[in-house]
Design a protein around this motif. Sequence first.
Motif, PDB file in Angstrom:
ATOM      1  N   LEU A   1       0.756  -1.157  -0.073  1.00 46.36           N
ATOM      2  CA  LEU A   1       0.002   0.098  -0.090  1.00 46.36           C
ATOM      3  C   LEU A   1       1.052   1.372   0.081  1.00 46.36           C
ATOM      4  N   LEU A   2       1.933   1.180   0.747  1.00 47.08           N
ATOM      5  CA  LEU A   2       2.981   2.228   0.856  1.00 47.08           C
ATOM      6  C   LEU A   2       3.548   2.799  -0.676  1.00 47.08           C
ATOM      7  N   LYS A   3       4.161   1.424  -1.248  1.00 47.71           N
ATOM      8  CA  LYS A   3       4.659   1.540  -2.382  1.00 47.71           C
ATOM      9  C   LYS A   3       3.470   2.224  -3.690  1.00 47.71           C
ATOM     10  N   ALA A   4       2.299   1.938  -3.372  1.00 42.93           N
ATOM     11  CA  ALA A   4       1.313   2.307  -4.343  1.00 42.93           C
ATOM     12  C   ALA A   4       1.174   3.698  -3.846  1.00 42.93           C
ATOM     13  N   GLY A   5       1.457   4.376  -2.797  1.00 42.92           N
ATOM     14  CA  GLY A   5       1.435   5.671  -2.854  1.00 42.92           C
ATOM     15  C   GLY A   5       0.314   6.414  -1.796  1.00 42.92           C
ATOM     16  N   TYR A   6      -0.304   5.171  -1.093  1.00 41.72           N
ATOM     17  CA  TYR A   6      -1.322   5.641   0.083  1.00 41.72           C
ATOM     18  C   TYR A   6      -0.738   6.187   1.372  1.00 41.72           C
ATOM     19  N   GLU A   7      -1.157   7.123   2.021  1.00 43.03           N
ATOM     20  CA  GLU A   7      -0.901   7.394   3.108  1.00 43.03           C
ATOM     21  C   GLU A   7      -1.253   6.591   4.458  1.00 43.03           C
ATOM     22  N   LEU A   8      -0.427   5.835   5.020  1.00 50.82           N
ATOM     23  CA  LEU A   8      -0.551   4.715   5.937  1.00 50.82           C
ATOM     24  C   LEU A   8      -0.492   5.118   7.241  1.00 50.82           C
ATOM     25  N   THR A   9      -1.441   4.726   8.116  1.00 54.54           N
ATOM     26  CA  THR A   9      -1.279   4.500   9.451  1.00 54.54           C
ATOM     27  C   THR A   9      -1.381   3.125   9.874  1.00 54.54           C
ATOM     28  N   VAL A  10      -0.174   2.594  10.790  1.00 54.01           N
ATOM     29  CA  VAL A  10      -0.159   1.153  11.185  1.00 54.01           C
ATOM     30  C   VAL A  10      -0.407   0.891  12.748  1.00 54.01           C
ATOM     31  N   TYR A  11      -0.807  -0.007  13.088  1.00 49.79           N
ATOM     32  CA  TYR A  11      -0.936  -0.219  14.673  1.00 49.79           C
ATOM     33  C   TYR A  11      -0.962  -1.743  14.729  1.00 49.79           C
ATOM     34  N   ASP A  12       0.069  -2.360  15.448  1.00 55.43           N
ATOM     35  CA  ASP A  12       0.033  -3.688  16.112  1.00 55.43           C
ATOM     36  C   ASP A  12       0.462  -4.005  17.712  1.00 55.43           C
ATOM     37  N   ILE A  13      -0.043  -4.511  18.158  1.00 51.85           N
ATOM     38  CA  ILE A  13       0.188  -4.969  19.543  1.00 51.85           C
ATOM     39  C   ILE A  13       1.805  -5.040  19.957  1.00 51.85           C
ATOM     40  N   ARG A  14       2.504  -5.700  18.889  1.00 53.76           N
ATOM     41  CA  ARG A  14       3.938  -5.863  18.932  1.00 53.76           C
ATOM     42  C   ARG A  14       4.636  -4.672  18.234  1.00 53.76           C
ATOM     43  N   GLU A  15       5.273  -3.810  18.943  1.00 55.06           N
ATOM     44  CA  GLU A  15       5.769  -2.644  18.418  1.00 55.06           C
ATOM     45  C   GLU A  15       7.062  -2.935  17.387  1.00 55.06           C
ATOM     46  N   GLU A  16       7.645  -3.828  17.738  1.00 54.01           N
ATOM     47  CA  GLU A  16       8.547  -4.072  16.525  1.00 54.01           C
ATOM     48  C   GLU A  16       8.119  -4.762  15.299  1.00 54.01           C
ATOM     49  N   ALA A  17       6.900  -4.910  14.999  1.00 52.73           N
ATOM     50  CA  ALA A  17       6.375  -5.295  13.657  1.00 52.73           C
ATOM     51  C   ALA A  17       6.069  -4.096  12.905  1.00 52.73           C
TER      52      ALA A  17
END
Length: 300
Positions: free
Chosen positions: A24-40
């Motif tokens: 999605l990032l490579k396709a140009g979308y502005e992306l916000t991410v979340y995971d319970i594992r911070e390292e992910a």
Amino acid sequence: MENKILKVGFIGIGVMGREMSINLLKAGYELTVYDIREEALEDPIRFGAKAAGSPKEVAQISDIIITSLPNPEALEEVVLGKDGLLEGARRGCILIDTSTVSPSTIRKVASAVKDRGVDVLDAPVSGGVSGAKAGTLSVMVGGDVEVFERCLEVLRVFGKNIYHVGELGSGDAVKLVNNLMSLVNVVTLSEGMVLGVKAGIDPKTLYNVCKVSTGRSQALEWKLPNKISKGRFEPGFTIDLTCKDLGLILAFGREIGVPLFVTSIAQQVYELAKAKGLGRLDNTAVITLFEEAAQVKVRY
Ligand code: NAD
């Protein structure tokens, strides 16, 4: 929807979510991410994603929120739990769940967010981590057709064969049917190959003959040469996730009154593998149970 202005959120940056979010990032979308594992979050951040501190925070700034979570409990927690999506979602935003869950779970989640003006699609995927990386997943989508059409451009970033299969929950129903067949096939492949090798037949000969005969399956044509024959059991699709899916499939059958005989046996075989500590390995590692019993190995 013009992709450059569309804000997308992604929750669950695991084996599948990592590849899908990076695409999605490579396709140009502005992306916000979340995971319970911070390292992910490290890899998507390296490709330009912003990190959020909770699903609520993702929801507050996203037009479309995509989830890729391990099980129904995690999906309910992310949407309905404390600091969950429901608390932050803006009217008109769309939740696309790509996890494999049961139709009843996605309907429960959708009815909980409806009053908040959030549309939901169930869009489980098939094609594994290689399909996620290549952007060639099959996507089976349930939900409102008009909402589906608005999301097509985003779905095309990670999906190649994208099907609208019916109302909400239908995507998960199709996915459970697909996985029933593919997960049972890995067990029958294991049983058959061990029988043949114990009988003194070269495993490569078994592969060559069966792949042009009626015993062929995706398990035989892809998993045997690429995973089993090489003894490469790193995931891929783990035995833990396999047990989760078979549990969902059997519960779905019970719920709508369909007996599933062969699936029940396959489930017990995978549960044995899990009990023996193989849960984090690829589901093809189930063959080692048959190999151990027959004292042969299917490698070439
Ligand atoms: P995974 O376990 O690698 O990833 C799940 C991610 O969700 C993990 O990073 C985990 O930390 C995160 N997570 C768990 N609970 C969370 C919570 N409450 N809040 C935020 N993040 C949370 O699993 P996966 O292999 O990426 O699979 C994801 C989904 O896709 C599953 O439902 C699976 O059945 C399905 N699926 C997997 C494959 C495959 O080949 N791995 C293929 C098709 C479909």
